[in-house]
Design an enzyme around this catalytic site. Sequence first.
Site, PDB file in Angstrom:
ATOM      1  N   ILE A 100      56.929  83.002  53.028  1.00 19.51           N
ATOM      2  CA  ILE A 100      56.654  82.190  51.733  1.00 19.51           C
ATOM      3  C   ILE A 100      57.979  81.229  51.863  1.00 19.51           C
ATOM      4  O   ILE A 100      58.398  80.388  51.918  1.00 19.51           O
ATOM      5  CB  ILE A 100      55.574  82.724  51.630  1.00 19.51           C
ATOM      6  CG1 ILE A 100      54.772  83.637  51.648  1.00 19.51           C
ATOM      7  CG2 ILE A 100      55.489  81.505  50.241  1.00 19.51           C
ATOM      8  CD1 ILE A 100      53.297  82.691  52.518  1.00 19.51           C
TER       9      ILE A 100
ATOM     10  N   ARG B 132      58.117  76.624  36.263  1.00 16.17           N
ATOM     11  CA  ARG B 132      58.123  75.592  37.396  1.00 16.17           C
ATOM     12  C   ARG B 132      56.166  74.688  37.595  1.00 16.17           C
ATOM     13  O   ARG B 132      56.090  73.484  38.032  1.00 16.17           O
ATOM     14  CB  ARG B 132      57.808  76.866  38.799  1.00 16.17           C
ATOM     15  CG  ARG B 132      57.116  76.293  40.726  1.00 16.17           C
ATOM     16  CD  ARG B 132      58.148  75.403  41.027  1.00 16.17           C
ATOM     17  NE  ARG B 132      57.890  74.796  41.814  1.00 16.17           N
ATOM     18  CZ  ARG B 132      58.134  73.974  42.588  1.00 16.17           C
ATOM     19  NH1 ARG B 132      60.118  73.277  42.184  1.00 16.17           N
ATOM     20  NH2 ARG B 132      57.854  73.708  43.542  1.00 16.17           N
TER      21      ARG B 132
ATOM     22  N   ARG C  50      59.709  85.622  31.410  1.00 17.28           N
ATOM     23  CA  ARG C  50      58.664  85.022  31.561  1.00 17.28           C
ATOM     24  C   ARG C  50      57.346  85.391  32.399  1.00 17.28           C
ATOM     25  O   ARG C  50      56.158  84.693  32.208  1.00 17.28           O
ATOM     26  CB  ARG C  50      59.133  83.797  32.756  1.00 17.28           C
ATOM     27  CG  ARG C  50      60.383  83.314  32.299  1.00 17.28           C
ATOM     28  CD  ARG C  50      60.488  82.342  33.497  1.00 17.28           C
ATOM     29  NE  ARG C  50      59.410  81.556  34.090  1.00 17.28           N
ATOM     30  CZ  ARG C  50      59.425  81.708  35.272  1.00 17.28           C
ATOM     31  NH1 ARG C  50      60.328  81.925  36.529  1.00 17.28           N
ATOM     32  NH2 ARG C  50      58.221  80.851  35.764  1.00 17.28           N
TER      33      ARG C  50
ATOM     34  N   CYS D 264      62.169  79.526  38.900  1.00 20.92           N
ATOM     35  CA  CYS D 264      62.526  80.266  40.202  1.00 20.92           C
ATOM     36  C   CYS D 264      63.500  79.632  40.787  1.00 20.92           C
ATOM     37  O   CYS D 264      62.489  79.077  41.788  1.00 20.92           O
ATOM     38  CB  CYS D 264      61.782  81.896  40.378  1.00 20.92           C
ATOM     39  SG  CYS D 264      62.140  83.128  38.307  1.00 20.92           S
TER      40      CYS D 264
ATOM     41  N   ASP E 247      54.600  87.208  45.900  1.00 19.02           N
ATOM     42  CA  ASP E 247      55.083  87.862  44.782  1.00 19.02           C
ATOM     43  C   ASP E 247      54.692  89.614  44.574  1.00 19.02           C
ATOM     44  O   ASP E 247      55.935  90.103  43.942  1.00 19.02           O
ATOM     45  CB  ASP E 247      54.320  87.394  43.706  1.00 19.02           C
ATOM     46  CG  ASP E 247      54.501  85.830  42.825  1.00 19.02           C
ATOM     47  OD1 ASP E 247      55.380  84.873  43.999  1.00 19.02           O
ATOM     48  OD2 ASP E 247      53.711  85.424  42.371  1.00 19.02           O
TER      49      ASP E 247
ATOM     50  N   LYS F  65      49.286  85.428  34.522  1.00 17.27           N
ATOM     51  CA  LYS F  65      50.358  84.359  34.481  1.00 17.27           C
ATOM     52  C   LYS F  65      50.480  83.072  35.407  1.00 17.27           C
ATOM     53  O   LYS F  65      50.306  82.512  34.714  1.00 17.27           O
ATOM     54  CB  LYS F  65      51.682  84.686  34.722  1.00 17.27           C
ATOM     55  CG  LYS F  65      52.687  83.938  35.175  1.00 17.27           C
ATOM     56  CD  LYS F  65      54.170  84.112  35.862  1.00 17.27           C
ATOM     57  CE  LYS F  65      55.223  83.811  35.350  1.00 17.27           C
ATOM     58  NZ  LYS F  65      55.332  82.303  36.744  1.00 17.27           N
ATOM     59  N   ASN F  66      50.246  83.231  36.777  1.00 18.13           N
ATOM     60  CA  ASN F  66      49.697  82.445  37.534  1.00 18.13           C
ATOM     61  C   ASN F  66      48.190  81.796  37.347  1.00 18.13           C
ATOM     62  O   ASN F  66      48.241  80.653  37.956  1.00 18.13           O
ATOM     63  CB  ASN F  66      49.414  82.810  38.844  1.00 18.13           C
ATOM     64  CG  ASN F  66      51.456  83.266  39.885  1.00 18.13           C
ATOM     65  OD1 ASN F  66      52.698  83.239  38.937  1.00 18.13           O
ATOM     66  ND2 ASN F  66      51.540  83.976  40.360  1.00 18.13           N
TER      67      ASN F  66
ATOM     68  N   ARG G  39      61.120  74.512  47.356  1.00 18.99           N
ATOM     69  CA  ARG G  39      59.998  74.504  46.543  1.00 18.99           C
ATOM     70  C   ARG G  39      59.278  73.237  46.882  1.00 18.99           C
ATOM     71  O   ARG G  39      59.033  72.679  44.853  1.00 18.99           O
ATOM     72  CB  ARG G  39      59.388  75.448  45.691  1.00 18.99           C
ATOM     73  CG  ARG G  39      59.956  77.118  45.800  1.00 18.99           C
ATOM     74  CD  ARG G  39      59.439  77.229  44.811  1.00 18.99           C
ATOM     75  NE  ARG G  39      60.178  77.888  43.867  1.00 18.99           N
ATOM     76  CZ  ARG G  39      59.403  78.905  42.311  1.00 18.99           C
ATOM     77  NH1 ARG G  39      58.656  78.788  42.923  1.00 18.99           N
ATOM     78  NH2 ARG G  39      60.343  78.047  41.926  1.00 18.99           N
ATOM     79  N   PRO G  40      59.539  71.794  47.918  1.00 18.75           N
ATOM     80  CA  PRO G  40      59.373  70.663  47.539  1.00 18.75           C
ATOM     81  C   PRO G  40      57.405  70.744  46.922  1.00 18.75           C
ATOM     82  O   PRO G  40      56.455  71.865  47.190  1.00 18.75           O
ATOM     83  CB  PRO G  40      58.814  70.053  49.213  1.00 18.75           C
ATOM     84  CG  PRO G  40      58.629  70.989  49.799  1.00 18.75           C
ATOM     85  CD  PRO G  40      59.121  72.231  48.756  1.00 18.75           C
ATOM     86  N   ILE G  41      56.957  69.795  46.036  1.00 17.47           N
ATOM     87  CA  ILE G  41      55.899  69.187  45.505  1.00 17.47           C
ATOM     88  C   ILE G  41      55.329  68.014  46.794  1.00 17.47           C
ATOM     89  O   ILE G  41      54.628  67.462  46.167  1.00 17.47           O
ATOM     90  CB  ILE G  41      55.754  68.700  44.402  1.00 17.47           C
ATOM     91  CG1 ILE G  41      56.890  67.196  43.645  1.00 17.47           C
ATOM     92  CG2 ILE G  41      56.329  70.230  43.083  1.00 17.47           C
ATOM     93  CD1 ILE G  41      57.228  66.913  42.502  1.00 17.47           C
ATOM     94  N   ASP G  42      55.700  67.859  47.606  1.00 17.65           N
ATOM     95  CA  ASP G  42      55.511  66.336  48.660  1.00 17.65           C
ATOM     96  C   ASP G  42      53.704  66.898  48.691  1.00 17.65           C
ATOM     97  O   ASP G  42      53.218  65.751  48.948  1.00 17.65           O
ATOM     98  CB  ASP G  42      56.250  66.901  50.060  1.00 17.65           C
ATOM     99  CG  ASP G  42      56.062  68.136  51.044  1.00 17.65           C
ATOM    100  OD1 ASP G  42      56.346  68.859  50.141  1.00 17.65           O
ATOM    101  OD2 ASP G  42      56.387  67.396  51.989  1.00 17.65           O
ATOM    102  N   LEU G  43      53.579  68.463  48.391  1.00 16.54           N
ATOM    103  CA  LEU G  43      51.863  68.309  48.976  1.00 16.54           C
ATOM    104  C   LEU G  43      50.667  67.877  47.605  1.00 16.54           C
ATOM    105  O   LEU G  43      49.799  66.745  47.909  1.00 16.54           O
ATOM    106  CB  LEU G  43      51.140  69.327  49.875  1.00 16.54           C
ATOM    107  CG  LEU G  43      51.944  69.726  51.026  1.00 16.54           C
ATOM    108  CD1 LEU G  43      51.646  71.411  50.714  1.00 16.54           C
ATOM    109  CD2 LEU G  43      51.280  68.914  52.266  1.00 16.54           C
TER     110      LEU G  43
END
Length: 419
Positions: free
Chosen positions: A328, A92, A398, A116, A306, A22-23, A121-125
């Site tokens: 994490i 996500r 999912r 989820c 996970d 999935k990932n 879980r920021p997307i700043d990076l």
Amino acid sequence: MNKIVINGGRPLQGEVAISGAKNSVVALIPATILADDIVVLDGVPAISDVDSLIEIMKDMGASVERAGETLTIDPRGVKNVPMPYGKINSLRASYYFYGSLLGRYGEATVGLPGGCDLGPRPIDLHLKAFKAMGAEMSYEGNSMRLATKNRDLIGASVYMDTVSVGATINTMLAAVKAKGRTVIENAAREPEIIDVATLLNNMGAHIRGAGTDIITIEGVEQLHGTRHQVIPDRIEAGTYIALAAAVGEGVKISNVLYEHLEGFLAKLEEMGVRMTVSEDSVYVEKQEELQAITIKTAPYPGFATDLQQPITPLLLKAQGRGRIMDTIYEKRVNHVPELANMGAAIETQGGQILYTGPNRLQGAAVKATDLRAGAALVIAGLMAEGKTEITNVEFILRGYSNIIEKLTQLGADIQLVEA
């Protein structure tokens, strides 16, 4: 509302084949936008996240055909249209469209990602990398717009302040067609990153170092079509291995790359789980007495976050006291009160999960709060005496391909009851 109904206490036997990761696939599908011809993906899992991505690709103008586990994508008709709402907000992995659209068009307008609720879980990076390559950010309603001058991304050196799989992949997607060289330092090392890099290289990209903490990308002008086999899902594999140890009387888990699971398998051995690990499969015997252990999640190749939730029901069978520390995702504890509702001696304290075993679980009405919590409840339901009803099953669907069919073939009494 749909629910999963399990009549527990039945021992499982047989063989289960692991589906594609999935990932990986949630990044591989957006990555095909970068190609100038048809891309074929084999081993695509039957999960709702894939269904959503297919619909998004079609909305963008791609031609997508699905035959079993094979997905044929023709991205030549893709148009750079704003995608602010709907399916974009449901998963996500929608943030991978930023990288792929930036790489193809030098601009992207995409709704903010969902998925989820596992805490911050920021997307700043991701944005830091895009900015380093020349993209400027602005907000348009519920969407984020990224755009470059003259539609050209410029290669850059990007240091990831923390190890991030999503940011590493997104930077690769944006960089493969950028002008010049991009270097990602402190890159994530997960197998899914290697899988995406393999697809891109087979399309004509020049990526070196995937799987290490320094990845170098030399930009190219064009990428062609290709065919690619998705790697097996190491999280699904770990889930079924834990399940087999909890309720199995001889279960073979096939289509497994054991080297992707070494940290997980080491912890099972510490517990005393009896199993035979082969090149592409793991055979789990019927277990006797297990010992409680302490687990601390870490970026790959450490114990995967996970798999923290799917292993928890197995831990409840172990003798003694143990704890789980998820470094994490701090909010990955929502399965704990649901397991306690089933009679488990388990609690959260100071951000850690504390448990005492062994436990005898009782069937109950429980709720999946996220994907991997849902997997934990399925395993707990199979272990429990009596009937367990799990709601919010859309989370489970999912990420676990054909889970009802696979468990039924192993002998589980499990049904998806549709409202």
